[in-house]
Design a protein around this motif. Sequence first.
Motif, mmCIF file in Angstrom:
data_model
loop_
_atom_site.group_PDB
_atom_site.id
_atom_site.type_symbol
_atom_site.label_atom_id
_atom_site.label_comp_id
_atom_site.label_asym_id
_atom_site.label_seq_id
_atom_site.Cartn_x
_atom_site.Cartn_y
_atom_site.Cartn_z
ATOM 1 N N ILE A 109 0.843 -1.192 0.000
ATOM 2 C CA ILE A 109 0.000 0.000 0.000
ATOM 3 C C ILE A 109 0.876 1.239 0.000
ATOM 4 C CG2 ILE A 109 -1.646 1.326 1.378
ATOM 5 C CD1 ILE A 109 -2.810 -1.317 2.318
ATOM 6 N N ARG A 110 0.501 2.210 -0.822
ATOM 7 C CA ARG A 110 1.226 3.473 -0.905
ATOM 8 C C ARG A 110 0.285 4.628 -0.610
ATOM 9 N NH1 ARG A 110 3.262 3.594 -6.872
ATOM 10 N NH2 ARG A 110 1.140 2.805 -7.150
ATOM 11 N N VAL A 111 0.868 5.705 -0.113
ATOM 12 C CA VAL A 111 0.096 6.924 0.077
ATOM 13 C C VAL A 111 -0.443 7.384 -1.278
ATOM 14 C CG1 VAL A 111 0.272 9.355 0.744
ATOM 15 C CG2 VAL A 111 1.341 7.598 2.152
ATOM 16 N N LEU A 112 -1.689 7.813 -1.297
ATOM 17 C CA LEU A 112 -2.465 8.240 -2.459
ATOM 18 C C LEU A 112 -3.107 7.080 -3.227
ATOM 19 C CD1 LEU A 112 -0.361 11.233 -3.904
ATOM 20 C CD2 LEU A 112 -2.294 11.308 -2.312
ATOM 21 N N ASP A 113 -2.959 5.845 -2.731
ATOM 22 C CA ASP A 113 -3.738 4.733 -3.269
ATOM 23 C C ASP A 113 -5.202 4.890 -2.869
ATOM 24 O OD1 ASP A 113 -1.608 3.473 -4.454
ATOM 25 O OD2 ASP A 113 -1.472 1.835 -3.003
ATOM 26 N N VAL A 114 -6.097 4.445 -3.741
ATOM 27 C CA VAL A 114 -7.523 4.379 -3.430
ATOM 28 C C VAL A 114 -7.849 2.921 -3.101
ATOM 29 C CG1 VAL A 114 -9.872 4.783 -4.257
ATOM 30 C CG2 VAL A 114 -8.010 6.298 -4.991
ATOM 31 N N LEU A 115 -8.437 2.686 -1.914
ATOM 32 C CA LEU A 115 -8.646 1.335 -1.408
ATOM 33 C C LEU A 115 -10.088 1.139 -0.973
ATOM 34 C CD1 LEU A 115 -5.583 1.292 1.020
ATOM 35 C CD2 LEU A 115 -5.614 0.408 -1.316
ATOM 36 N N ASP A 116 -10.624 -0.035 -1.259
ATOM 37 C CA ASP A 116 -11.880 -0.475 -0.662
ATOM 38 C C ASP A 116 -11.543 -1.305 0.565
ATOM 39 O OD1 ASP A 116 -13.396 0.749 -2.578
ATOM 40 O OD2 ASP A 116 -13.938 -1.082 -3.652
ATOM 41 N N TYR A 153 -7.633 -2.728 -4.262
ATOM 42 C CA TYR A 153 -6.976 -1.556 -4.860
ATOM 43 C C TYR A 153 -7.847 -1.037 -5.996
ATOM 44 C CZ TYR A 153 -3.487 0.980 -7.650
ATOM 45 O OH TYR A 153 -2.806 1.916 -8.388
ATOM 46 N N ARG A 154 -8.155 0.258 -5.982
ATOM 47 C CA ARG A 154 -9.012 0.861 -6.997
ATOM 48 C C ARG A 154 -8.300 1.918 -7.840
ATOM 49 N NH1 ARG A 154 -12.724 -2.885 -7.675
ATOM 50 N NH2 ARG A 154 -14.086 -3.219 -5.861
ATOM 51 N N GLY A 155 -7.018 2.129 -7.613
ATOM 52 C CA GLY A 155 -6.278 3.103 -8.405
ATOM 53 C C GLY A 155 -5.539 4.094 -7.524
ATOM 54 N N ARG A 156 -5.127 5.195 -8.113
ATOM 55 C CA ARG A 156 -4.400 6.226 -7.395
ATOM 56 C C ARG A 156 -4.970 7.595 -7.737
ATOM 57 N NH1 ARG A 156 0.054 5.571 -4.798
ATOM 58 N NH2 ARG A 156 1.059 7.485 -5.445
#
Length: 227
Positions: free
Chosen positions: A67-74, A100-103
Amino acid sequence: MNNPTQQNFGETKQIICLANSRKNNGRCIAGIENIGTTKQKWIRPVSASPTGEISESVCAYSLANPIRVLDVLDVRLLGPSPSRHQSENWIIAQGRPWLYRGRVDSLDVLSGMTTSLNLWADGESSGKGLNDRISEGAIDQVSDSLMLVKVDGVELKTENGLRALFHYGKSDYALKVTDPAYERSFQCKPPGLYPLGPALLTVSLTEEPFKGYFYKLVAAIIELKSR
């Protein structure tokens, strides 16, 4: 830590990750809910362990990437579990992978910035910090534990750990950094001050006191590149 309201099904929250910092033997992850409003709500997923940290295996999502900062997560959650000033805590549903849904771009999170003129209460400093702690007697005046602030510049001090030196509002700060990406990048650098440009900082308050104080930490650094 309070128990969440019992729910058989839980609910899925989509968050923009704004912190993935180290905590004990796991991670402290937090972000703003990705619902497109002008004032986004902070959510900190926590486990049912006494200190709430999440193991890296639990928070792994379907693509098996870190996981990275600015990732979009459900994230599947059972319900809110506020703990004193950490009002943003939600208990995770065990055994449900995070998706993971993108950034997003750093500009997409600006609406999550705090409107406060300081980082909670100022005036208390540790031996190595500046305005970096709040006494246990004053914590009941605090109703939240996460802020996103924009600063014109930040210096990283590599001496006895990593600290972020910056000015925000009317105060100067020197706060411990727990962002693992910056800890890794600067761990082998010689002692000194390393200037960065404008940045967004996720600042968090520790859950439990240490020797009578709760500490302010820089949980994530998001450098703002020139455009």
